[in-house]
Scaffold this motif. Structure first.
Motif, short mmCIF file in Angstrom:
data_model
loop_
_atom_site.label_atom_id
_atom_site.label_comp_id
_atom_site.label_asym_id
_atom_site.label_seq_id
_atom_site.Cartn_x
_atom_site.Cartn_y
_atom_site.Cartn_z
N SER A 169 0.83 -1.20 0.00
CA SER A 169 0.00 0.00 0.00
C SER A 169 0.86 1.26 0.00
O SER A 169 1.87 1.33 0.70
N THR A 170 0.46 2.22 -0.80
CA THR A 170 1.14 3.51 -0.83
C THR A 170 0.26 4.60 -0.23
O THR A 170 0.58 5.77 -0.34
N ARG A 171 -0.88 4.19 0.38
CA ARG A 171 -1.77 5.14 1.04
C ARG A 171 -1.12 5.68 2.29
O ARG A 171 -0.46 4.95 3.02
N ALA A 172 -1.36 6.93 2.52
CA ALA A 172 -0.87 7.54 3.75
C ALA A 172 -1.75 7.09 4.91
O ALA A 172 -2.96 7.04 4.79
N GLU A 173 -1.13 6.74 6.01
CA GLU A 173 -1.87 6.34 7.21
C GLU A 173 -2.44 7.58 7.87
O GLU A 173 -1.77 8.62 7.95
N PRO A 174 -3.69 7.50 8.35
CA PRO A 174 -4.26 8.67 9.06
C PRO A 174 -3.46 8.94 10.33
O PRO A 174 -3.02 8.03 11.01
N SER A 175 -3.28 10.24 10.62
CA SER A 175 -2.52 10.57 11.83
C SER A 175 -3.39 10.75 13.04
O SER A 175 -4.51 10.83 13.10
#
Length: 175
Positions: A169-175
């Protein structure tokens, strides 16, 4: 350039090594293919590199031969080298070897327009050999080489194929 004595010597040395230790003739090979610029494939296998692509009419960059060309080339070159090798081993003088590989295909399967398989429908090859040797010797050599051709065998019989998929996955993880 390899001459027939060098080819024969290498063939006999390799045959003897494999006969004495069969594991010497068994291995696994890896080829890495990476897409760049949409359709252009960079191919790496050991120290060898190749480029494969599709034509501009197909949405590609036309940066190299397409996969079908490589398939035909793999068969033709394996056969041609096998003829040269067997001619050397059998001590049959050969002045010239050419192999022509022709394929029939129907692109409809590739585009989901038919349930027919998307690959080649038929393959044919023509062997042209110039030699002062008697025709019966040349035919015997061709038959022996064809029977021992790994790529010809690959096209003739089904080979088990396994697929493994790795998705990163290249999705950014929610912070």
């Amino acid at each position: 350039m390899s001459d027939s004595k060098t080819i024969k010597k290498a063939y006999e040395r390799n045959r003897k090594a494999i006969e004495m230790r069969p594991s010497v003739g068994q291995s696994t090979a890896l080829t890495k293919v990476k897409i760049r610029d949409g359709t252009t494939c960079e191919i790496e296998s050991g120290s060898k590199t190749l480029v494969c692509d599709i034509g501009e009419a197909e949405g590609g960059n036309d940066a190299g031969p397409g996969p079908g060309i490589f398939e035909r080339a793999a068969l033709g070159s394996c056969l041609a080298m096998g003829y040269a090798q067997q001619a050397a081993v059998m001590e049959i003088p050969v002045d010239h070897i050419e192999v022509f590989v022709e394929s029939d295909f129907d692109a409809r399967g590739q585009f989901g327009l038919t349930d027919d398989p998307p690959g080649f429908k038929a393959l044919r090859y023509e062997v042209r050999i110039e030699s002062p040797a008697p025709e019966v010797q040349i035919i015997k050599m061709i038959n022996r080489a064809d029977a021992r051709s790994p790529v010809l065998d690959d096209f003739k019989r089904p080979i088990p194929i396994e697929r493994k998929v790795n998705i990163e996955s290249t999705r950014a993880e929610p912070s």
